[in-house]
Write an enzyme that holds these catalytic residues in place. Structure first.
Site, PDB file in Angstrom:
ATOM      1  N   HIS A  93       0.834  -1.204   0.000  1.00 55.38           N
ATOM      2  CA  HIS A  93       0.000   0.000   0.000  1.00 55.38           C
ATOM      3  C   HIS A  93       0.869   1.255   0.000  1.00 55.38           C
ATOM      4  O   HIS A  93       0.673   2.162  -0.824  1.00 55.38           O
ATOM      5  CB  HIS A  93      -0.905  -0.023   1.237  1.00 55.38           C
ATOM      6  CG  HIS A  93      -1.685   1.235   1.470  1.00 55.38           C
ATOM      7  ND1 HIS A  93      -3.039   1.319   1.278  1.00 55.38           N
ATOM      8  CD2 HIS A  93      -1.306   2.471   1.900  1.00 55.38           C
ATOM      9  CE1 HIS A  93      -3.459   2.525   1.558  1.00 55.38           C
ATOM     10  NE2 HIS A  93      -2.414   3.252   1.959  1.00 55.38           N
ATOM     11  N   GLU A  94       1.815   1.325   0.930  1.00 53.82           N
ATOM     12  CA  GLU A  94       2.607   2.537   1.077  1.00 53.82           C
ATOM     13  C   GLU A  94       3.474   2.806  -0.158  1.00 53.82           C
ATOM     14  O   GLU A  94       3.567   3.941  -0.628  1.00 53.82           O
ATOM     15  CB  GLU A  94       3.470   2.453   2.340  1.00 53.82           C
ATOM     16  CG  GLU A  94       2.695   2.341   3.634  1.00 53.82           C
ATOM     17  CD  GLU A  94       1.726   3.485   3.869  1.00 53.82           C
ATOM     18  OE1 GLU A  94       1.873   4.551   3.231  1.00 53.82           O
ATOM     19  OE2 GLU A  94       0.803   3.308   4.676  1.00 53.82           O
ATOM     20  N   HIS A 112       1.745   4.396  -3.067  1.00 47.44           N
ATOM     21  CA  HIS A 112       1.648   5.857  -3.059  1.00 47.44           C
ATOM     22  C   HIS A 112       2.763   6.464  -3.910  1.00 47.44           C
ATOM     23  O   HIS A 112       2.573   7.489  -4.577  1.00 47.44           O
ATOM     24  CB  HIS A 112       1.743   6.397  -1.628  1.00 47.44           C
ATOM     25  CG  HIS A 112       0.447   6.323  -0.863  1.00 47.44           C
ATOM     26  ND1 HIS A 112      -0.742   6.818  -1.345  1.00 47.44           N
ATOM     27  CD2 HIS A 112       0.164   5.814   0.363  1.00 47.44           C
ATOM     28  CE1 HIS A 112      -1.705   6.631  -0.455  1.00 47.44           C
ATOM     29  NE2 HIS A 112      -1.183   6.007   0.591  1.00 47.44           N
ATOM     30  N   GLU A 117      -5.957   6.844  -2.113  1.00 47.45           N
ATOM     31  CA  GLU A 117      -5.947   5.803  -1.086  1.00 47.45           C
ATOM     32  C   GLU A 117      -6.475   4.476  -1.631  1.00 47.45           C
ATOM     33  O   GLU A 117      -5.943   3.397  -1.322  1.00 47.45           O
ATOM     34  CB  GLU A 117      -6.788   6.237   0.118  1.00 47.45           C
ATOM     35  CG  GLU A 117      -6.035   7.067   1.132  1.00 47.45           C
ATOM     36  CD  GLU A 117      -4.884   6.298   1.760  1.00 47.45           C
ATOM     37  OE1 GLU A 117      -5.068   5.136   2.168  1.00 47.45           O
ATOM     38  OE2 GLU A 117      -3.780   6.857   1.839  1.00 47.45           O
ATOM     39  N   HIS A 150      -9.304   8.213   3.660  1.00 44.46           N
ATOM     40  CA  HIS A 150      -9.289   6.782   3.965  1.00 44.46           C
ATOM     41  C   HIS A 150     -10.700   6.205   3.977  1.00 44.46           C
ATOM     42  O   HIS A 150     -10.874   4.985   3.908  1.00 44.46           O
ATOM     43  CB  HIS A 150      -8.606   6.532   5.312  1.00 44.46           C
ATOM     44  CG  HIS A 150      -7.167   6.921   5.328  1.00 44.46           C
ATOM     45  ND1 HIS A 150      -6.746   8.178   5.675  1.00 44.46           N
ATOM     46  CD2 HIS A 150      -6.050   6.219   5.028  1.00 44.46           C
ATOM     47  CE1 HIS A 150      -5.424   8.245   5.589  1.00 44.46           C
ATOM     48  NE2 HIS A 150      -4.974   7.066   5.206  1.00 44.46           N
TER      49      HIS A 150
END
Length: 519
Positions: free
Chosen positions: A337-338, A341, A361, A421
């Site tokens: 996920h990170e 970004h 997100e 989120h």
């Protein structure tokens, strides 16, 4: 107009290339040269005029020779926020379509601010409570993310939070009147409460050094380091300490381990899985598609219960958890996920507020989850539950996002007012319906029951196809200001590219968007 555009194009900032490159069909440089010519020939379609320049951001070359060239835009030397565009071309370099962000025309009356930078910086600091050791950096821009160009100060406030974690805020204010335009989080992170070593005994790629080995991946290039609990604001790629080991056996696999290499094992291996997913599934060479690997830090801050991608450092950061219940946040879908970004930042650059922030997100949730499906680890079984290993039973879920108590199942005109989120729920719900369909279903031992917002029945096409469509939409059609309606168009364009406009895949993409209220 045409002469002015050509004059502006002559000054464009384009990476240097060999003289012959621009004449070689199918190359990146040829695509860029063709795209510049197409912007000049179709200036009205792009809202391109005098005093503007284009900066190449990304290039996608299709197997059939078609190309998609992404540009950021400036006006009189100032970045235009919401002015990015994509030029779509066929195999012969002929213009086929345009994708552009909100700005129809970035022209402002003057680029001389009335409000001094110091006032914008001071106001930004006052609007960023809780950020310790804060430093504000104002930048004069043309703010056109809402479609109305204004000369503005975009001030980035950076510092540390309570536990030494990265903390930041972006405040946009009118440089003529001083009016606040926007304020949103600079940090892009998933909030979690549980971290441990999740995947059992695994293989990690290391590099021999004098006296032993180091956690440096010789294939993918990333290095995993101990931040020594330094605050995020002090960390750069050269910070911290490299992990070394004499016998190439790392960590003890325990939660709250006193062996500091234990958290590094998961972080190092899951960074590799993320790289491999993008390379082997999407033919992407690293986060920025330039082959450059990130630096990975564990033990950031003091009892920081989170993980985060840092674009300025080009680093992956994770903390030690809260010291009582939650260990390090280094589980696979969180790491994926990170780092996604970073992929979004290198491509569409979805602005981290409103519906574009929700899509930002959602992109990380979707593709981070697909890293987990790609790894297919028997201990961390693939599912549609985000951060279920570090935040049991889960932090977010895709089949019915509202079960977390805040996320939106369906689009509404107010969804952009939610925290990003939570507004991401619309995109996550779309992905589940496009992948698995509506109604009750058990996948890998987990029971799901996904409703539709219009009472329809949706039949899924599988998450591999749905993820391919989303990735192509992100990298080819989405821009910084894409909202959910535009995301529907972008994914339909991507489905048509990949599977044809009359295909079951195309029809499912459309049906899934309608099922979450996006028409």
């Amino acid at each position: 107009m045409a002469a002015a555009v050509v004059a502006a194009l002559a000054a464009l900032a384009i990476p240097a290339a060999p003289a012959a490159a621009s004449t070689t069909p199918g190359t990146r440089d040829a695509a860029v040269a063709q795209a510049l010519a197409n912007v000049a020939d179709h200036a009205e379609a792009f809202g391109f005029g005098p005093s503007q320049e284009l900066l190449v951001k990304d290039v996608v070359l299709d197997a059939d020779g078609a190309s998609h060239v992404r540009f950021d835009r400036t006006y009189r030397g100032l970045p235009v926020i919401g002015g990015d565009l994509v030029v779509h071309q066929d195999a012969r370099g002929r213009f086929t379509d345009a994708s552009r962000a909100a700005a129809d025309d970035p022209t402002v009356k003057s680029t001389v601010p009335v409000v001094p930078a110091q006032i914008g910086a001071a106001n930004a600091l006052s609007l960023s409570p809780g950020i310790q050791n804060a430093v504000s950096s104002p930048e004069l821009v043309v703010w056109a993310a809402d479609g109305t160009p204004r000369l503005a100060w975009r001030t980035t406030v950076e510092g540390s939070g309570e536990h030494g974690e990265p903390a930041g805020r972006i405040v946009v204010s009118d440089a003529v009147t001083g009016e606040q335009i926007e304020a949103y989080d600079a940090a892009q992170q998933a909030t979690g409460t549980g971290n441990s070593e999740y995947t059992g005994r695994i293989t990690v790629d290391t590099t021999p050094v004098t006296g032993g080995y180091t956690l440096t991946d010789p294939v993918r290039g990333h290095v995993t380091k101990d931040a020594n609990n330094a605050s995020s604001g002090t960390i750069s790629p050269s910070s911290g300490t490299r992990f070394t080991d004499a016998d190439n056996v790392w960590g003890d696999g325990r939660k709250f381990s006193t062996d500091r290499a234990t958290a590094a094992v998961d972080a190092h291996a899951n960074t590799a899985w993320t790289y491999d997913y993008y390379r082997n599934v999407h033919s992407r060479n690293g986060i920025r598609n330039d082959g450059v690997a990130p630096t990975v830090f564990v033990h950031v801050g003091t009892r920081w219960d989170n993980a985060q991608w840092s674009p300025s450092c080009f680093c992956m950061l994770s903390g030690d958890g809260n010291g009582t219940k939650d260990p390090e946040q280094v589980d696979l879908d969180t790491m994926g996920h990170e780092m996604t970004h970073g992929v979004t930042g290198a491509t569409a650059g979805l602005i981290y507020r409103g519906e574009s922030g929700g899509l930002n997100e959602s992109t990380s949730d979707i593709l981070g989850t697909m890293v987990e499906w790609y790894a297919n680890n028997s201990i961390d079984t693939p599912d549609y539950l985000f951060s279920d290993q570090s935040t049991p039973p889960w932090l977010r879920r895709f089949d019915k996002p509202s079960l977390d108590g805040g996320s939106a199942d369906c689009w509404s005109s107010t969804v952009g007012n939610l925290d990003v989120h939570y507004s991401s729920g619309v995109g996550n719900h779309w992905f589940y319906l496009a992948s698995e369909g509506s109604g009750s279903k058990t996948v890998n031992g987990v029971a799901y029951n996904s409703p539709t917002c219009n009472g329809s029945t949706v039949t899924g096409i599988g998450n591999q196809k749905a993820a391919r469509i989303w990735y192509r939409a992100l990298t080819v059609y989405m821009t910084s200001t894409t909202n959910y309606k535009a995301a529907r168009t972008a994914t339909l364009n991507a489905a048509a590219d990949l599977y044809k406009a009359d295909s079951p895949e195309y029809r499912t993409v459309a049906a899934a968007w309608s099922a979450v209220g996006v028409a």
